[in-house]
Design an enzyme around this catalytic site. Structure first.
Site, mmCIF file in Angstrom:
data_model
loop_
_atom_site.group_PDB
_atom_site.id
_atom_site.type_symbol
_atom_site.label_atom_id
_atom_site.label_comp_id
_atom_site.label_asym_id
_atom_site.label_seq_id
_atom_site.Cartn_x
_atom_site.Cartn_y
_atom_site.Cartn_z
ATOM 1 N N GLU A 21 -1.213 58.784 -51.485
ATOM 2 C CA GLU A 21 -1.161 60.243 -51.347
ATOM 3 C C GLU A 21 -1.779 60.918 -52.569
ATOM 4 O OE1 GLU A 21 2.671 61.645 -49.065
ATOM 5 O OE2 GLU A 21 3.234 60.215 -50.640
ATOM 6 N N TYR A 53 -2.248 90.755 -49.635
ATOM 7 C CA TYR A 53 -2.021 89.413 -49.086
ATOM 8 C C TYR A 53 -3.222 88.497 -49.256
ATOM 9 C CZ TYR A 53 -3.869 91.808 -44.925
ATOM 10 O OH TYR A 53 -4.606 92.573 -44.060
ATOM 11 N N GLU A 73 9.360 69.884 -51.686
ATOM 12 C CA GLU A 73 10.367 70.843 -52.137
ATOM 13 C C GLU A 73 9.918 71.503 -53.452
ATOM 14 O OE1 GLU A 73 12.654 67.700 -49.776
ATOM 15 O OE2 GLU A 73 10.907 67.745 -51.085
ATOM 16 N N LYS A 98 3.668 69.264 -43.962
ATOM 17 C CA LYS A 98 2.974 68.052 -44.379
ATOM 18 C C LYS A 98 2.728 67.210 -43.122
ATOM 19 C CE LYS A 98 3.312 64.385 -47.864
ATOM 20 N NZ LYS A 98 4.151 63.800 -48.912
#
Length: 119
Positions: A21, A53, A73, A98
């Site tokens: 990863e 934004y 997290e 993910k």
């Protein structure tokens, strides 16, 4: 509280606990809901009185593309902190997707959703 939402922000990051990863990276998708009071902006039709934004989107993508972390997290927490730096944003809900997580069974998505506020 009013909400300004951004859905489906995509960026490539190198987050995760496994070496593959970190080395190869993968796509992360972020959904945001920013809590703020938009009445003054609407009354005066003034961008300066609300959150831009487009700038938030660029900053969030930079976080995802930035320094790697082990956990989504942690990534969600960093994104929330970035959003709360904008004046007027009182609360943010961040959902990090993910979809290519290294799971050995069939799945559609993995998400972590957090809500943070200035209070």
């Amino acid at each position: 509280m009013d909400r300004v939402a951004l859905r489906g922000l995509k960026a490539r990051g190198h987050h995760g606990v496994f070496p593959k990863e970190r080395e190869e990276g993968q796509t992360f998708i972020v959904d945001l809901a920013l809590g703020l009071d938009t009445r003054a902006a609407a009354a005066d039709d003034d961008l300066a009185k609300t959150v831009h934004y487009g700038i938030v989107a660029e900053e969030v993508v930079a976080v995802v593309e930035g320094d790697p972390v082990d956990l989504i997290e942690t990534l969600a927490e960093r994104i929330a902190g970035t959003c709360l730096k904008h004046e007027g944003v009182l609360e943010v809900e961040v959902c990090v997707h993910k979809p290519d997580a290294p799971i050995t069974v069939p799945f559609d998505d993995v998400t972590v959703t957090i809500t943070r506020s200035r209070v």
